[in-house]
Enzyme design. Sequence first.
Site, PDB file in Angstrom:
ATOM      1  N   ASP A  49      42.661 -36.586 130.926  1.00  0.00           N
ATOM      2  CA  ASP A  49      42.919 -38.325 131.545  1.00  0.00           C
ATOM      3  C   ASP A  49      41.464 -38.571 132.938  1.00  0.00           C
ATOM      4  OD1 ASP A  49      44.030 -40.616 131.949  1.00  0.00           O
ATOM      5  OD2 ASP A  49      45.473 -40.158 133.387  1.00  0.00           O
ATOM      6  N   LYS A  50      41.710 -40.049 133.197  1.00  0.00           N
ATOM      7  CA  LYS A  50      40.225 -40.551 133.936  1.00  0.00           C
ATOM      8  C   LYS A  50      41.262 -40.898 135.296  1.00  0.00           C
ATOM      9  CE  LYS A  50      39.162 -45.026 134.279  1.00  0.00           C
ATOM     10  NZ  LYS A  50      39.654 -44.865 135.702  1.00  0.00           N
TER      11      LYS A  50
END
Length: 369
Positions: free
Chosen positions: A193-194
């Site tokens: 995930d960012k």
Amino acid sequence: GTTKEVRIEEVTRGDFVLTRPGERLAVDGVVVKGGSYVDESMLTGESIPVKKGIGDRVYSATVNGTGTLTFKATKIGSETALARIIQIVENAQASKAPIQRLADAISAVFVPVILVLAVIVFGAWMIFGPNPSHIPAILTTVSVLIVACPCAMGLATPTAIMVGTGKGAENGILIRNGDSLEKAHRIKTIVLDKTGTLTIGRPVVTDILVDGISEDEIFHLAASAELPSEHPVGQAIVKFAIERDLTLSSATDFNSIPGQGICANVDGIGLLIGSAALLEDNGVSVKGFISQSVELGKHGKSSVFIALNGESKALLGIADTVRPEAARTVESLRQQGLRVVMLTGDDRITAESIASELGIDGIIANVLP
């Protein structure tokens, strides 16, 4: 019509629960009154608070921001999202991996055979061994049991699963079952995930463009205006001003326009802070900053326009910056032969900017939670 404190065990479905600023939410529910930003990082890993209003779902153990929320309890006790996560970890620790089932099957046959052999050895030494025969008989029997019995095979696998899933949970990694843990060595692709994982997880001021005014003056005014705001972007501006040791003033006539920005008065100056649309809707031209705004967008940064008394005076670049250790971590994973993919709800331009900075192989952008 009255409010009272009760033990969490006394909360039932359908109760209305009041949560004050800074408190943890007691149970899962749906907001029926008020609005706030809620820190759901312990559930989602996203450290940017999520805006909550009437009709939105909230979850137990998350932290309320600066607003007051009243929500209707829908899930209590073991039904809550947090309780289900705890149950997943417990189930994983109790689950059997395929290799453990194999070990158990072998042990089921092997253990009785070893016990029979141990009895035979004991009898043989008692009959044919030197006097006193019971001493070598006991020693050899115990030796057979210790050396031949597959205790290590039977105990090592469940111990490894319990330790592995437990250490994973400590570090925020939920392993669903022993089968998943056993397959982990065959992983070829890592999906990260960012927000809050590769990035810090909160917006910060990265760029400052001013026209006819000093940076300190613009931040004194903007941060003073944003002080009552709960929005993460507003809080980023306030934090930046505080880090510069600027003294803030009290804002009057504060008004938040959802999805656009705010307007307020500070030291007799009318401020508009937010999107280009907010300024233009109020008759303020932003043409002087359009090209710079486009350039900020190419680098995955959000543009915040600031107008003073009806004149566009500044443009701020706001972004969720990359964690200092992220590039090193991605490179370490790639050296292990793993393909690294980034998953994000952000637009593709922002995603590509972060990916190129970190050397990530693939991008999946614009995804929903």
